[in-house]
Design a protein around this motif. Sequence first.
Motif, PDB file in Angstrom:
ATOM      1  N   LEU B  39       0.835  -1.202   0.000  1.00  0.00           N
ATOM      2  CA  LEU B  39       0.000   0.000   0.000  1.00  0.00           C
ATOM      3  C   LEU B  39       0.869   1.251   0.000  1.00  0.00           C
ATOM      4  O   LEU B  39       0.642   2.187  -0.750  1.00  0.00           O
ATOM      5  CB  LEU B  39      -0.915   0.007   1.224  1.00  0.00           C
ATOM      6  CG  LEU B  39      -1.792   1.241   1.379  1.00  0.00           C
ATOM      7  CD1 LEU B  39      -2.859   1.269   0.311  1.00  0.00           C
ATOM      8  CD2 LEU B  39      -2.452   1.289   2.741  1.00  0.00           C
ATOM      9  N   HIS B  43       0.474   3.826  -2.850  1.00  0.00           N
ATOM     10  CA  HIS B  43      -0.303   5.007  -2.484  1.00  0.00           C
ATOM     11  C   HIS B  43       0.089   6.295  -3.239  1.00  0.00           C
ATOM     12  O   HIS B  43      -0.795   6.984  -3.745  1.00  0.00           O
ATOM     13  CB  HIS B  43      -0.242   5.227  -0.980  1.00  0.00           C
ATOM     14  CG  HIS B  43      -1.367   6.064  -0.476  1.00  0.00           C
ATOM     15  ND1 HIS B  43      -2.658   5.589  -0.358  1.00  0.00           N
ATOM     16  CD2 HIS B  43      -1.413   7.361  -0.123  1.00  0.00           C
ATOM     17  CE1 HIS B  43      -3.432   6.557   0.066  1.00  0.00           C
ATOM     18  NE2 HIS B  43      -2.707   7.639   0.220  1.00  0.00           N
ATOM     19  N   GLU B 175     -11.303   2.579   1.906  1.00  0.00           N
ATOM     20  CA  GLU B 175      -9.999   3.231   1.877  1.00  0.00           C
ATOM     21  C   GLU B 175      -9.411   3.250   3.269  1.00  0.00           C
ATOM     22  O   GLU B 175     -10.113   3.470   4.248  1.00  0.00           O
ATOM     23  CB  GLU B 175     -10.122   4.656   1.353  1.00  0.00           C
ATOM     24  CG  GLU B 175      -8.781   5.258   1.044  1.00  0.00           C
ATOM     25  CD  GLU B 175      -8.892   6.668   0.490  1.00  0.00           C
ATOM     26  OE1 GLU B 175      -8.538   6.864  -0.666  1.00  0.00           O
ATOM     27  OE2 GLU B 175      -9.336   7.552   1.231  1.00  0.00           O
ATOM     28  N   GLU B 235      -5.885  -0.880  -1.582  1.00  0.00           N
ATOM     29  CA  GLU B 235      -6.450  -0.205  -0.412  1.00  0.00           C
ATOM     30  C   GLU B 235      -7.433  -1.119   0.314  1.00  0.00           C
ATOM     31  O   GLU B 235      -7.410  -1.235   1.538  1.00  0.00           O
ATOM     32  CB  GLU B 235      -7.193   1.072  -0.835  1.00  0.00           C
ATOM     33  CG  GLU B 235      -6.314   2.179  -1.361  1.00  0.00           C
ATOM     34  CD  GLU B 235      -5.902   3.163  -0.280  1.00  0.00           C
ATOM     35  OE1 GLU B 235      -6.356   3.014   0.866  1.00  0.00           O
ATOM     36  OE2 GLU B 235      -5.109   4.066  -0.586  1.00  0.00           O
TER      37      GLU B 235
END
Lengths: 135, 290
Positions: B39, B43, B175, B235
């Motif tokens: 992640l 991200h 999320e 996510e």
Amino acid sequence: MAKTFRIEILASDHPFYQGECEMVIFPGIDGEVGVLADHEPMVTCIMAGEMRYKVDGEWHYAAVTDGIVEITPNHVEILSDTIEKPEDIDRHRAELAKQRAEERLRQQLSKQEYYQTMAAVNRAVNRLKVKARHK
Amino acid sequence: MANAREIRSRIKSIQDIMKITNAMYLISSSKLKKARKSLQATHPYFEALQDTIYDILVRAPHVNSVYFRRNEHIPMEERNIGYLVVTADKGLAGAYNHNVIKKAEEEMSKGGKNSLFLIGQVGRQYFMRKGKAVDCEFLYIAQEPTLYRAQMISETIMELFKNGHLDDVYVIYTEMITSMKSEVKMIKLLPLERKKFEQRKMGYPHALFDPSPEIVMQKLVPNYLKGLLFGVLVESFSSEQNARMTAMEAATKSAKDMLRNLELQYNRARQAAITQEITEIVGGAKSLKK
């Protein structure tokens, strides 16, 4: 020293490079595109191939696949699926991937599968090329 | 008061379940570590992608592209709306699945001809049981997201959109905001929203599209969707592991509390039984003496 601009190169699985850069050349839709500082705002796509960028007078190379490029006068953003340095490319793996994809191509494939496999071959060939060029 | 043997067997069963919850806690915490790593790597790309697309859409001149097709002449009740819902493959993750499903049902109740594209077993089982229109050939798992899977999903969705089987496509996912907090979110995938002119007046000049806006859009949109879906999957997977870890931690803790209580009860029951036995013996001995 040449005028610099900020560049952000992000791969989908890791941030590749962020910082100042003098020039970047990447494979565009119809041929290579070179960008210097104060470039006119532009949006384009990056294709599978070899990308290079110049930091402090030194060129850095990377193998890229499809992605998006947004250019503003002092900022360039490159978003791509995968970006690899030549030294990180595993030649053996790329060769295996190429063989696998080529084998698949010989089978009966749907149109969609055909395009996907072609893209896989291209990626593998591109990796091998970049690796071979920067041993 | 329950007898000692009953309490003993309850203690045993709680201990067994605690072993399971504790093992699941350990598994999900190690999975979470891995998921969080991917992640963190994804991200920046995910965020930048959304910002860039927003920026590009503000700067885009009028483009004749299928991805902008809004089909405004179709009234709300007649629209074919596709929801891409990301749930987990397994339960026991606290409210994680429930929250996503609740949001999906809320959105679906707004009308239109809904069809569902489900990623993850839990959501699929749930909506199939409810008899909702679920795309049965759309079989993807939620675990260990890969770019390849994201590509397959986005191609399926785009194909349906281009053929006119879908008028709007949304994605509902979770999320991860901080490691303690996650939130269900909905993003509109297609058609792309062309940004209104007010923003353009605020000094956003048109950008050059090389070689032409149509060609750029044709390449850019599939790429954008693929990247976006990959981000969504990563996510969600992280949130899932996080939710499961928290849920299992809480379960282990309450099992410990229950055990402590039962242990106390058991000791009391045992004490009472001993006291009773002694009384009986003493009583018996007394009556013998007489």
